[in-house]
Design a protein around this motif. Sequence first.
Motif, PDB file in Angstrom:
ATOM      1  N   LEU A 100       0.826  -1.204   0.000  1.00  0.00           N
ATOM      2  CA  LEU A 100       0.000   0.000   0.000  1.00  0.00           C
ATOM      3  C   LEU A 100       0.862   1.256   0.000  1.00  0.00           C
ATOM      4  CD1 LEU A 100      -2.796  -1.029   2.542  1.00  0.00           C
ATOM      5  CD2 LEU A 100      -2.954  -0.922   0.054  1.00  0.00           C
ATOM      6  N   VAL A 101       1.907   1.259   0.820  1.00  0.00           N
ATOM      7  CA  VAL A 101       2.800   2.430   0.862  1.00  0.00           C
ATOM      8  C   VAL A 101       3.488   2.622  -0.476  1.00  0.00           C
ATOM      9  CG1 VAL A 101       4.892   3.352   1.944  1.00  0.00           C
ATOM     10  CG2 VAL A 101       3.136   2.281   3.349  1.00  0.00           C
ATOM     11  N   LEU A 102       3.819   1.521  -1.140  1.00  0.00           N
ATOM     12  CA  LEU A 102       4.508   1.600  -2.422  1.00  0.00           C
ATOM     13  C   LEU A 102       3.592   2.044  -3.554  1.00  0.00           C
ATOM     14  CD1 LEU A 102       6.859   0.936  -4.406  1.00  0.00           C
ATOM     15  CD2 LEU A 102       6.020  -1.413  -4.416  1.00  0.00           C
ATOM     16  N   ALA A 103       2.404   1.439  -3.654  1.00  0.00           N
ATOM     17  CA  ALA A 103       1.587   1.587  -4.857  1.00  0.00           C
ATOM     18  C   ALA A 103       0.557   2.708  -4.800  1.00  0.00           C
ATOM     19  CB  ALA A 103       0.876   0.266  -5.149  1.00  0.00           C
ATOM     20  N   LEU A 104       0.076   3.054  -3.624  1.00  0.00           N
ATOM     21  CA  LEU A 104      -1.003   4.041  -3.552  1.00  0.00           C
ATOM     22  C   LEU A 104      -0.627   5.409  -4.129  1.00  0.00           C
ATOM     23  CD1 LEU A 104      -2.812   3.397  -0.139  1.00  0.00           C
ATOM     24  CD2 LEU A 104      -3.777   3.260  -2.440  1.00  0.00           C
ATOM     25  N   PRO A 105       0.518   6.006  -3.783  1.00  0.00           N
ATOM     26  CA  PRO A 105       0.822   7.337  -4.333  1.00  0.00           C
ATOM     27  C   PRO A 105       0.886   7.350  -5.853  1.00  0.00           C
ATOM     28  CG  PRO A 105       2.268   6.842  -2.494  1.00  0.00           C
ATOM     29  CD  PRO A 105       1.561   5.567  -2.830  1.00  0.00           C
ATOM     30  N   GLY A 106       1.584   6.373  -6.441  1.00  0.00           N
ATOM     31  CA  GLY A 106       1.677   6.342  -7.897  1.00  0.00           C
ATOM     32  C   GLY A 106       0.342   6.109  -8.569  1.00  0.00           C
ATOM     33  N   ALA A 107      -0.490   5.238  -7.988  1.00  0.00           N
ATOM     34  CA  ALA A 107      -1.798   4.961  -8.577  1.00  0.00           C
ATOM     35  C   ALA A 107      -2.693   6.190  -8.558  1.00  0.00           C
ATOM     36  CB  ALA A 107      -2.475   3.815  -7.822  1.00  0.00           C
ATOM     37  N   ILE A 108      -2.566   7.012  -7.534  1.00  0.00           N
ATOM     38  CA  ILE A 108      -3.422   8.194  -7.419  1.00  0.00           C
ATOM     39  C   ILE A 108      -2.936   9.316  -8.336  1.00  0.00           C
ATOM     40  CG2 ILE A 108      -4.187  10.016  -5.852  1.00  0.00           C
ATOM     41  CD1 ILE A 108      -4.229   7.941  -3.621  1.00  0.00           C
ATOM     42  N   VAL A 109      -1.647   9.639  -8.276  1.00  0.00           N
ATOM     43  CA  VAL A 109      -1.158  10.789  -9.047  1.00  0.00           C
ATOM     44  C   VAL A 109      -1.149  10.503 -10.542  1.00  0.00           C
ATOM     45  CG1 VAL A 109       0.211  11.604  -7.103  1.00  0.00           C
ATOM     46  CG2 VAL A 109       1.278  10.138  -8.826  1.00  0.00           C
ATOM     47  N   ALA A 110      -0.961   9.223 -10.942  1.00  0.00           N
ATOM     48  CA  ALA A 110      -0.912   8.910 -12.370  1.00  0.00           C
ATOM     49  C   ALA A 110      -2.229   9.224 -13.065  1.00  0.00           C
ATOM     50  CB  ALA A 110      -0.549   7.443 -12.574  1.00  0.00           C
ATOM     51  N   ALA A 111      -3.336   9.162 -12.328  1.00  0.00           N
ATOM     52  CA  ALA A 111      -4.641   9.444 -12.928  1.00  0.00           C
ATOM     53  C   ALA A 111      -4.807  10.915 -13.287  1.00  0.00           C
ATOM     54  CB  ALA A 111      -5.749   9.020 -11.973  1.00  0.00           C
ATOM     55  N   PHE A 112      -3.981  11.786 -12.752  1.00  0.00           N
ATOM     56  CA  PHE A 112      -4.139  13.224 -12.980  1.00  0.00           C
ATOM     57  C   PHE A 112      -2.949  13.825 -13.730  1.00  0.00           C
ATOM     58  CE2 PHE A 112      -6.501  12.095  -9.175  1.00  0.00           C
ATOM     59  CZ  PHE A 112      -7.757  12.584  -9.481  1.00  0.00           C
ATOM     60  N   ILE A 113      -2.163  12.978 -14.375  1.00  0.00           N
ATOM     61  CA  ILE A 113      -1.041  13.461 -15.184  1.00  0.00           C
ATOM     62  C   ILE A 113      -1.451  13.438 -16.649  1.00  0.00           C
ATOM     63  CG2 ILE A 113       1.319  13.003 -15.922  1.00  0.00           C
ATOM     64  CD1 ILE A 113       1.938  11.963 -13.182  1.00  0.00           C
TER      65      ILE A 113
END
Length: 232
Positions: free
Chosen positions: A91-104
């Motif tokens: 969760l610590v690894l994947a959550l930030p990338g999964a969230i920010v990638a949707a808004f790039i």
Amino acid sequence: MKSVMPQANPLALLTFGFTAVIGSFLIDRPTSALIVVAVYAVLAVLCVPTWRPLRWRLFAVGFAAVSLWWSSWLLGGHDPSIATTAAGRILVLALPGAIVAAFIDPMRFGDALAQNLRLPARFVGAFTASLTRFDQLGETFDQLQRTRRIRGFGPSRNPIARAATTGPLSFGLLVSAMRGATQLSLAMDARGFATAHSRTWAEPSPWRRRDTVVVTVAVLVTIVLPVALRLT
């Protein structure tokens, strides 16, 4: 706060994904993972403008965490602490990338690569074009589904019948992607992408103060906080 993610520099947003890789290795117990994920949740509530593009992303991350928890518990001596720590790292690894990638946005990302990182123009142009085409695959798949339904080849409500249509739809999507790639390459060659060594860019990609704040928050949350929790 809701406007931070759509307006921030894409490179600043990607910092969350890269620093989270380091932070995941610093998680050594369930409480640390819980605290970091809770901070993620608070930041997401404050900064995410819409949750619609995140539903499947969050489901995939959650499924990965649950499956890892189960396998770690099953193979790790039925120790819930070990299993929870392993799931928390995911969760610590994947959550930030999964969230920010949707808004790039791919176009803004290409501008940032060319103007902020000074990468070669030909590479940036090809990379941006491929990202744009990849972003359109979902829309193309929906169009193929509607076309087959109009022509009377749409699946019924039977799950087996729906699964049987996946093959023809995937083949149609592959043909459409190859045809689009050919047209795109011809258009790029006609506009000088094959021979140009320096280009101008339609949209500027400035690095503002809020981008520095985003990077600072990313480092604090994904690296400094796990280090502090590890030392306590």
